[in-house]
Write a protein that holds these residues in place. Structure first.
Motif, short mmCIF file in Angstrom:
data_model
loop_
_atom_site.label_atom_id
_atom_site.label_comp_id
_atom_site.label_asym_id
_atom_site.label_seq_id
_atom_site.Cartn_x
_atom_site.Cartn_y
_atom_site.Cartn_z
N GLN A 92 21.44 -51.57 47.36
CA GLN A 92 22.11 -52.12 46.18
C GLN A 92 23.34 -52.89 46.63
N SER A 99 23.39 -53.70 36.10
CA SER A 99 23.11 -52.38 35.53
C SER A 99 21.95 -51.74 36.29
N PHE A 100 21.83 -50.46 36.13
CA PHE A 100 20.73 -49.72 36.77
C PHE A 100 19.38 -50.31 36.36
N THR A 101 19.23 -50.57 35.06
CA THR A 101 17.96 -51.12 34.56
C THR A 101 17.64 -52.45 35.25
N ARG A 144 23.00 -38.98 31.45
CA ARG A 144 21.54 -39.02 31.61
C ARG A 144 21.10 -38.91 33.06
N ARG A 146 18.74 -40.54 35.50
CA ARG A 146 18.10 -41.85 35.56
C ARG A 146 16.94 -41.82 36.55
N GLU A 156 24.11 -39.83 35.61
CA GLU A 156 25.16 -40.77 35.25
C GLU A 156 25.82 -40.38 33.94
N SER A 174 19.02 -49.37 28.09
CA SER A 174 20.12 -49.90 28.90
C SER A 174 21.44 -49.97 28.12
N LEU A 175 22.45 -49.33 28.70
CA LEU A 175 23.79 -49.38 28.11
C LEU A 175 24.32 -50.81 28.13
N TYR A 176 24.15 -51.50 29.28
CA TYR A 176 24.71 -52.84 29.41
C TYR A 176 24.02 -53.83 28.46
N GLN A 191 34.78 -49.83 41.95
CA GLN A 191 33.99 -48.64 42.24
C GLN A 191 34.61 -47.85 43.38
N ILE A 217 29.76 -42.02 42.71
CA ILE A 217 30.35 -43.34 42.49
C ILE A 217 31.06 -43.36 41.14
N ARG A 219 32.78 -45.76 38.56
CA ARG A 219 32.95 -47.17 38.22
C ARG A 219 33.86 -47.30 36.99
N GLU A 230 34.60 -49.16 30.33
CA GLU A 230 33.66 -48.10 30.73
C GLU A 230 34.21 -47.32 31.90
N THR A 232 32.49 -44.56 34.39
CA THR A 232 31.20 -43.91 34.66
C THR A 232 31.21 -43.20 35.99
N TYR A 236 24.29 -40.17 42.99
CA TYR A 236 23.02 -40.68 43.52
C TYR A 236 22.46 -39.74 44.57
C1 16G Z 1 24.90 -48.66 36.86
C2 16G Z 1 26.39 -48.45 36.93
C3 16G Z 1 26.94 -47.75 35.71
C4 16G Z 1 26.44 -48.43 34.44
C5 16G Z 1 24.94 -48.51 34.44
C6 16G Z 1 24.41 -49.22 33.23
C7 16G Z 1 26.58 -48.00 39.36
C8 16G Z 1 27.15 -47.13 40.40
N1 16G Z 1 26.81 -47.67 38.09
O1 16G Z 1 24.20 -47.46 37.09
O2 16G Z 1 28.34 -47.81 35.74
O3 16G Z 1 26.86 -47.71 33.31
O4 16G Z 1 24.50 -49.20 35.61
O5 16G Z 1 23.01 -49.19 33.34
O6 16G Z 1 25.95 -48.96 39.68
P1 16G Z 1 22.03 -49.45 32.14
O7 16G Z 1 22.42 -50.73 31.49
O8 16G Z 1 20.68 -49.50 32.76
O9 16G Z 1 22.16 -48.29 31.19
#
Ligand code: 16G
Length: 249
Positions: A92, A99-101, A144, A146, A156, A174-176, A191, A217, A219, A230, A232, A236
């Motif tokens: 990564q 975002s993770f997604t 959650r 993930r 996370e 996805s949160l983002y 981070q 981590i 963030r 945010e 977070t 991992y």
């Molecule tokens: C990543 C971020 C996290 C964020 C998330 C949103 C890192 C270490 N952390 O996991 O801060 O909240 O992505 O992911 O990379 P989402 O949009 O898939 O929910």
């Protein structure tokens, strides 16, 4: 062929073949590599291995301990030894605010989440300090497990001010993506990464042995206005990720 048949000593255990625990270790390794003992299968109990190989339990234990150290086998409290699932490690980038997604989608993997907490809560002191909120403030918190491609990757816990995320139940994948839709997606983040050993409950959720290596981590991400959006903390699996930073002169 069953694991126990595979361990019958004829053909591999040799008087002049060096230390016996090393020979047994090699036999177990080849059983794992050839798929006779597939990932997540349980190893026959020490006693049975000792009986069939005519080795002492001390010798059997020594061979298994080495495989645990090598990461091929994990011991789960109360239920014995299991062949570990081997993860291909992921890289990564540390220079893009993704975002993770999105990270997983880029690798062609689908993400799923197991919800451990999602709602509006009274902010803890750490959340108030991190998010710059006053005493008695409420926050949106989502916690959650993930998963990517069906495998647990990270735990996370995200905390956000309520005006940034008024309804945490809106986050289903996805949160983002939700923040983007609402015009409050962070544009910058800081981070902090540290090495940890996973505690029992977290290790269990991530399907690794208690005490296994992990990365923590934290963030903190910001809107263009400079406001914190945010906070977070992600844990991992240490065997799943490499974080890569590009450096410029
Ligand atoms: C990543 C971020 C996290 C964020 C998330 C949103 C890192 C270490 N952390 O996991 O801060 O909240 O992505 O992911 O990379 P989402 O949009 O898939 O929910």
């Amino acid at each position: 062929m069953s694991a126990i048949e595979f361990l019958r000593p004829e053909g591999w255990l040799d008087e002049s073949g060096g230390p016996r625990y090393v020979q047994l270790r090699h036999r177990l390794e080849s059983g794992i590599e050839s798929g006779v003992m597939p990932p997540n299968s349980s190893l026959p109990p020490e006693r049975e291995i000792a009986e069939i190989t005519e080795l002492s339990r001390v010798t059997v234990r020594k061979a298994i301990q080495e495989l645990v150290r090598e990461g091929l086998i994990e011991q789960r409290q109360g239920s014995g030894s299991f062949v570990r699932e081997r993860m291909s490690r992921m890289e990564q980038s540390l220079s893009h605010l993704t975002s993770f997604t999105e990270d997983m989608a880029r690798r062609g993997m689908k993400t799923t989440s197991r919800w451990l907490e999602r709602g509006v809560f009274l902010a803890t002191q750490a959340e108030r300090e991190g998010l710059d909120l006053t005493d008695g403030a409420e926050i949106a918190r989502i916690y959650r497990l993930r998963e990517a491609g069906g495998r647990p990757m990270a735990l996370e816990r995200a905390s956000l001010p309520l005006d940034i995320l008024p309804n945490p139940l809106e986050v289903t994948t996805s949160l983002y993506e939700v923040l983007g839709r609402n015009g409050v997606r962070p544009v910058r983040a800081v981070q902090k990464i540290s090495a940890i050993n996973l505690a029992a409950r977290e290790a269990d959720l991530l399907s690794v042995a208690e005490g296994a290596a992990g990365l923590s981590i934290e963030r903190t991400s910001y809107l263009a206005s400079g406001r914190v959006a945010e906070l977070t903390r992600s844990l991992y699996r240490g065997d799943a990720y490499d974080f890569v930073a590009e450096l410029h002169l």
